[in-house]
Motif scaffolding. Structure first.
Motif: not given
Length: 235
Positions: A9-26
């Motif tokens: 579930y990456n966005g930029p290489d080697h870091t998490a997808h921002g929308g995915y992370v936001a959804g996890l926390l939401a």
């Protein structure tokens, strides 16, 4: 509570997808509409800590192992109309325009889980938000299974960035306020929209929405994207 974002579930290489992370926390906030501010890129395959911000369940923080704040979430609201859909057939044509741009290598993050053209079929989602009007993109989407809420947030993420993209530095998701109404059914022909609203310095304001085959609103979001500037406080 601890969460780990898998490498897939990456966005930029080697870091998490921002929308995915936001959804996890939401998902840790007791509200149907949540605003998530991303403070720094979230690492992959690393234990992240979720802390409630109060006893009412209307806020939460995501921290990395060193105690640095990765993201903060609060109950939010969206007061403007959702981006209206285009017909599914128009979304298919828009996707052709998205694919036509890729041989030139203009995608800033070509291995993004949601919209990366270099992901294999069945691995990434390969969403293709292409031009559908002035500042507008559209993509067809047919999920193989009903998506989890964090996948819905991810789907609602990328089209806003692609609608707002312009020559120059890439942009990263800074803040996202989203409301997921319901997930689509497996095999349902959906349309995902992205709209560039305005620009203010390094900030780009955008909106996204997803619609089911019968035209019902599945989810919507308002976003702030930020031009990436190495060494800046909010890069």
């Amino acid at each position: 509570m601890n969460v780990i974002v898998k490498a897939r579930y990456n966005g930029p290489d080697h870091t998490a997808h921002g929308g995915y992370v936001a959804g996890l926390l939401a998902g840790q906030v007791a509200s149907d509409t949540v605003t998530v501010a991303l403070r720094r890129p979230a690492p992959l395959e690393t234990e992240l800590l979720v802390f409630p911000d109060d006893d009412r369940g209307i806020g939460a923080r995501l921290l990395d192992g060193e105690g640095l704040v990765v993201a903060e979430a609060l109950a939010g609201a969206i007061v403007v109309p959702a981006v209206p859909p285009v017909p599914y057939e128009e979304a298919l044509k828009a996707a052709e325009g998205y694919r036509a741009a890729e041989p030139g290598g203009r995608h800033p993050f070509p291995r993004c889980f949601v919209c990366g053209p270099l992901r294999e079929q069945g691995d990434g989602m390969r969403l293709e938000p292409g031009p559908a009007g002035e500042g507008l993109v559209a993509a067809p989407w047919t999920p193989d299974e009903p998506p989890a809420p964090e996948i819905m947030w991810a789907v609602l993420g990328c089209p806003g960035g692609l609608a707002s993209a312009a020559p120059g530095p890439p942009i990263l998701l800074g803040t996202m306020t989203a409301q997921v109404t319901e997930p689509p059914e497996a095999g349902e022909r959906c349309v995902v929209m992205g709209l560039a609203r305005s620009r203010e310095g390094r900030k780009r304001h955008a909106a996204t929405a997803a619609y089911g085959e019968d035209g019902r609103l599945l989810g919507r979001a308002e976003q702030i994207w930020i031009e990436y500037a190495p060494g800046s406080a909010d890069a």
